[in-house]
Design a protein around this motif. Structure first.
Motif, mmCIF file in Angstrom:
data_model
loop_
_atom_site.group_PDB
_atom_site.id
_atom_site.type_symbol
_atom_site.label_atom_id
_atom_site.label_comp_id
_atom_site.label_asym_id
_atom_site.label_seq_id
_atom_site.Cartn_x
_atom_site.Cartn_y
_atom_site.Cartn_z
ATOM 1 N N LEU A 46 0.797 -1.239 0.000
ATOM 2 C CA LEU A 46 0.000 0.000 0.000
ATOM 3 C C LEU A 46 0.827 1.285 0.000
ATOM 4 C CD1 LEU A 46 -3.142 -0.612 2.259
ATOM 5 C CD2 LEU A 46 -3.046 -0.235 -0.210
ATOM 6 N N PRO A 47 1.876 1.389 0.832
ATOM 7 C CA PRO A 47 2.620 2.655 0.812
ATOM 8 C C PRO A 47 3.179 2.990 -0.571
ATOM 9 C CG PRO A 47 3.226 1.348 2.738
ATOM 10 C CD PRO A 47 2.378 0.463 1.850
ATOM 11 N N ASP A 48 3.680 1.979 -1.300
ATOM 12 C CA ASP A 48 4.250 2.219 -2.633
ATOM 13 C C ASP A 48 3.175 2.435 -3.699
ATOM 14 O OD1 ASP A 48 6.787 1.986 -1.683
ATOM 15 O OD2 ASP A 48 7.055 -0.106 -2.300
ATOM 16 N N ARG A 50 -0.109 3.445 -3.299
ATOM 17 C CA ARG A 50 -1.265 4.283 -2.999
ATOM 18 C C ARG A 50 -1.593 5.278 -4.116
ATOM 19 N NH1 ARG A 50 -3.490 6.817 2.454
ATOM 20 N NH2 ARG A 50 -4.998 8.199 1.484
ATOM 21 N N GLY A 149 0.418 -3.112 9.024
ATOM 22 C CA GLY A 149 0.882 -2.748 7.688
ATOM 23 C C GLY A 149 2.266 -3.258 7.330
ATOM 24 N N LYS A 150 3.118 -3.455 8.343
ATOM 25 C CA LYS A 150 4.479 -3.924 8.021
ATOM 26 C C LYS A 150 5.017 -4.811 9.135
ATOM 27 C CE LYS A 150 6.990 0.100 9.797
ATOM 28 N NZ LYS A 150 7.977 1.150 9.529
ATOM 29 N N ASP A 162 3.261 3.417 13.395
ATOM 30 C CA ASP A 162 3.972 3.273 12.109
ATOM 31 C C ASP A 162 3.715 1.897 11.487
ATOM 32 O OD1 ASP A 162 5.033 5.706 12.739
ATOM 33 O OD2 ASP A 162 7.020 4.943 13.286
ATOM 34 N N HIS A 163 3.281 0.958 12.319
ATOM 35 C CA HIS A 163 3.052 -0.413 11.840
ATOM 36 C C HIS A 163 1.600 -0.670 11.469
ATOM 37 C CE1 HIS A 163 7.034 -2.299 12.635
ATOM 38 N NE2 HIS A 163 7.166 -1.195 13.336
ATOM 39 N N ALA A 165 -1.541 -0.300 8.986
ATOM 40 C CA ALA A 165 -1.974 0.046 7.626
ATOM 41 C C ALA A 165 -3.300 0.775 7.661
ATOM 42 C CB ALA A 165 -2.109 -1.217 6.782
ATOM 43 N N THR A 199 -7.512 3.606 5.476
ATOM 44 C CA THR A 199 -6.079 3.722 5.769
ATOM 45 C C THR A 199 -5.869 4.583 7.014
ATOM 46 O OG1 THR A 199 -6.005 5.489 4.125
ATOM 47 C CG2 THR A 199 -5.261 3.304 3.427
ATOM 48 N N ASP A 201 -4.240 7.107 7.888
ATOM 49 C CA ASP A 201 -4.276 8.573 7.876
ATOM 50 C C ASP A 201 -5.680 9.131 8.089
ATOM 51 O OD1 ASP A 201 -4.307 7.294 5.101
ATOM 52 O OD2 ASP A 201 -5.230 9.228 4.696
#
Ligand code: MN
Length: 290
Positions: A46-48, A50, A149-150, A162-163, A165, A199, A201
């Motif tokens: 997802l981060p890459d 989006r 997410g990671k 940070d982890h 998603a 997500t 955010d």
């Protein structure tokens, strides 16, 4: 961004009340992922991806959400974790049900630990909750669900978000009875998840998320994650002190007071902020397969 899975394993971006098909991205991401990877390739990507997903969604015609079959928004993850007794008033309610006798597992989450549910119990909103034991009490538990997410282990609270998603609404369904908790809570369909993932955010503070649960037109649960004993950050720290967390892993964060029984024919609705939407799911009879 709101991401769903629908129909025959298609990937969608939800904008307003429409689903925009971005399955081509899912195909590409999955094709590039090693078979033996732990976790969900789409969540990990997802981060890459989006920006590209947003572009694809803008070009794809939208289909009304009401015309698709919503599946669980994650396809492949390594574990489904759940917090017991994470709301003080729910702890009191459970103790009252036991006529004041303390739980054999205790109500201190730090001592009792988390528990695991079978991944095969997770379903999307369109799939319904099949009741296998209609003569026993089958309870709803509305919960906020964290989607990891990671990959990470021994994650401190300061880096826990940070982890993440994203988030979804979930139900930690339970057959009441004497068997082990994980066994009773892992019946097929007993971990509804959805309607989509929003997500991270879109949820600036996961420890201040209001939500309600209705059975038909009756409001049964009404609380806020601000009332959790262990915050989202602390749950991630705790879970990752025992397990390595992987992309797509699910963490059900516990239920507030108001749990109660459901029966086939009931409709359960979990509602929250607009980013999380409404998880609406029908309770039905189990169909014998053999
Ligand atoms: Mn629960």
């Amino acid at each position: 961004m709101k991401i769903c899975r629908f129909d025959n394993d298609r990937l969608g971006v939800v904008i307003g009340d429409k689903v925009h098909d971005v399955t081509a991205a899912q195909d590409q991401i999955r094709a590039a992922a090693p078979y033996a990877m732990k976790g969900d390739a789409v969540i990990a990507a997802l981060p890459d991806w989006r920006g590209r997903l947003e572009e694809m969604a803008a070009k794809a015609p939208g289909v009304p959400l009401s015309q698709v079959k919503l599946l669980a928004p994650v396809a492949r993850w390594t574990k489904t974790m759940a917090a017991p007794t994470n709301y003080q008033k729910h702890i009191a309610e459970m103790e009252a049900n036991r006529a004041g006798a303390p739980s054999k597992m205790g109500s201190d989450i730090g001592k009792a630990g988390l528990f695991l549910k079978a991944n095969s119990s997770v379903v999307g909103a369109s799939e319904g909750i099949p009741i296998r034991f209609p003569d026993r009490r089958n309870d709803h538990e509305a919960e906020l669900v964290v989607i990891i997410g990671k990959t990470g282990s021994d994650i401190p609270q300061s880096r826990a978000l940070d982890h993440v998603a994203g988030y979804a609404l979930g139900l930690d369904m339970t057959v009441r009875g004497p068997e082990d908790r994980s066994f009773r809570k892992s019946v097929d369909g007993y971990s509804p998840l959805g309607p989509w993932i929003c997500t991270a955010d879109e949820i600036p503070d996961p420890d201040n998320v209001p939500f309600t649960l209705h059975v038909n037109d009756e409001k049964r649960q009404d609380s806020n994650t601000a009332n959790m004993v262990y915050s989202v950050r602390r749950l991630i720290e705790f879970a990752s002190s025992f397990y390595t967390l992987h992309p797509g892993d699910l963490l059900y964060t516990g239920t507030p007071e108001g749990v109660g029984p459901v029966k086939p024919g009931d409709v359960v609705r979990v509602n929250s902020v607009p980013a999380l939407g409404e998880l609406r799911i029908e309770v039905r009879a189990h169909e014998m397969k053999n």
